[in-house]
Design a protein around this motif. Structure first.
Motif, PDB file in Angstrom:
ATOM      1  N   VAL A  22      -4.925  -2.321  15.602  1.00 34.02           N
ATOM      2  CA  VAL A  22      -4.456  -1.968  14.261  1.00 34.02           C
ATOM      3  C   VAL A  22      -4.085  -3.234  13.491  1.00 34.02           C
ATOM      4  O   VAL A  22      -4.471  -3.405  12.334  1.00 34.02           O
ATOM      5  CB  VAL A  22      -3.255  -0.993  14.336  1.00 34.02           C
ATOM      6  N   GLN A  25      -7.137  -5.138  12.354  1.00 32.89           N
ATOM      7  CA  GLN A  25      -7.791  -4.496  11.215  1.00 32.89           C
ATOM      8  C   GLN A  25      -7.039  -4.771   9.922  1.00 32.89           C
ATOM      9  O   GLN A  25      -7.652  -5.064   8.893  1.00 32.89           O
ATOM     10  CB  GLN A  25      -7.897  -2.988  11.438  1.00 32.89           C
ATOM     11  N   VAL A  31      -9.755  -3.417   3.652  1.00 32.45           N
ATOM     12  CA  VAL A  31      -9.596  -2.000   3.945  1.00 32.45           C
ATOM     13  C   VAL A  31      -8.980  -1.344   2.703  1.00 32.45           C
ATOM     14  O   VAL A  31      -8.024  -1.874   2.138  1.00 32.45           O
ATOM     15  CB  VAL A  31      -8.689  -1.795   5.177  1.00 32.45           C
ATOM     16  N   PRO A  32      -9.512  -0.201   2.287  1.00 29.17           N
ATOM     17  CA  PRO A  32      -8.923   0.493   1.128  1.00 29.17           C
ATOM     18  C   PRO A  32      -7.439   0.807   1.369  1.00 29.17           C
ATOM     19  O   PRO A  32      -6.985   0.935   2.507  1.00 29.17           O
ATOM     20  CB  PRO A  32      -9.730   1.787   1.029  1.00 29.17           C
ATOM     21  N   GLU A  34      -5.517   3.477   1.018  1.00 28.38           N
ATOM     22  CA  GLU A  34      -5.173   4.674   1.807  1.00 28.38           C
ATOM     23  C   GLU A  34      -5.381   4.430   3.296  1.00 28.38           C
ATOM     24  O   GLU A  34      -4.557   4.835   4.115  1.00 28.38           O
ATOM     25  CB  GLU A  34      -6.003   5.878   1.338  1.00 28.38           C
ATOM     26  N   GLU A  35      -6.466   3.769   3.641  1.00 30.77           N
ATOM     27  CA  GLU A  35      -6.735   3.477   5.052  1.00 30.77           C
ATOM     28  C   GLU A  35      -5.720   2.470   5.591  1.00 30.77           C
ATOM     29  O   GLU A  35      -5.271   2.578   6.731  1.00 30.77           O
ATOM     30  CB  GLU A  35      -8.156   2.949   5.228  1.00 30.77           C
ATOM     31  N   SER A  36      -5.343   1.498   4.762  1.00 31.49           N
ATOM     32  CA  SER A  36      -4.330   0.525   5.169  1.00 31.49           C
ATOM     33  C   SER A  36      -3.002   1.217   5.464  1.00 31.49           C
ATOM     34  O   SER A  36      -2.332   0.895   6.452  1.00 31.49           O
ATOM     35  CB  SER A  36      -4.112  -0.523   4.080  1.00 31.49           C
ATOM     36  N   ALA A  38      -2.596   4.343   6.360  1.00 36.45           N
ATOM     37  CA  ALA A  38      -2.762   5.124   7.590  1.00 36.45           C
ATOM     38  C   ALA A  38      -2.695   4.212   8.811  1.00 36.45           C
ATOM     39  O   ALA A  38      -2.074   4.565   9.824  1.00 36.45           O
ATOM     40  CB  ALA A  38      -4.088   5.883   7.555  1.00 36.45           C
ATOM     41  N   LEU A  39      -3.313   3.039   8.721  1.00 37.96           N
ATOM     42  CA  LEU A  39      -3.247   2.087   9.831  1.00 37.96           C
ATOM     43  C   LEU A  39      -1.814   1.627  10.065  1.00 37.96           C
ATOM     44  O   LEU A  39      -1.359   1.513  11.207  1.00 37.96           O
ATOM     45  CB  LEU A  39      -4.141   0.878   9.553  1.00 37.96           C
ATOM     46  N   TRP A  40      -1.096   1.348   8.982  1.00 34.31           N
ATOM     47  CA  TRP A  40       0.301   0.926   9.098  1.00 34.31           C
ATOM     48  C   TRP A  40       1.128   1.995   9.812  1.00 34.31           C
ATOM     49  O   TRP A  40       1.906   1.689  10.724  1.00 34.31           O
ATOM     50  CB  TRP A  40       0.880   0.647   7.710  1.00 34.31           C
ATOM     51  N   ARG A  42       0.079   4.328  11.817  1.00 36.77           N
ATOM     52  CA  ARG A  42      -0.352   4.380  13.219  1.00 36.77           C
ATOM     53  C   ARG A  42       0.283   3.230  14.000  1.00 36.77           C
ATOM     54  O   ARG A  42       0.755   3.410  15.124  1.00 36.77           O
ATOM     55  CB  ARG A  42      -1.873   4.294  13.303  1.00 36.77           C
TER      56      ARG A  42
END
Length: 77
Positions: A22, A25, A31-32, A34-36, A38-40, A42
């Motif tokens: 994570v 990444q 990374v867009p 929203e995905e950033s 979500a990764l944060w 996680r």
């Protein structure tokens, strides 16, 4: 099974490796948003799993050291 339940079933090394993935990444960027996010999130979950493992290991170590110390005191007495 929710993602948190899956995370809770991970061993320390598995959670740590997933957390490192994570972080890589996120550090790579591109990374867009929203995905950033979500990764944060996680990563935060995985960090909590790792911390629980480390806290448990510390408690076991403390208990073992206390038991050893109690045994030495009893032998000296």
């Amino acid at each position: 099974m929710t993602e948190q339940q899956q995370d809770d079933s991970l061993g320390y090394e598995q959670a740590r490796d997933a957390l490192l993935d994570v972080v890589r990444q996120l550090e790579a960027g591109g990374v867009p948003l929203e995905e950033s996010l979500a990764l944060w999130e996680r990563g935060e979950q995985l960090a909590k799993v790792c911390q629980r493992w480390l806290d448990g290991a510390r408690a076991r170590l403390d208990a073992a050291l206390a038991a050893e110390e109690a045994g030495q005191v009893a032998e000296a007495g």
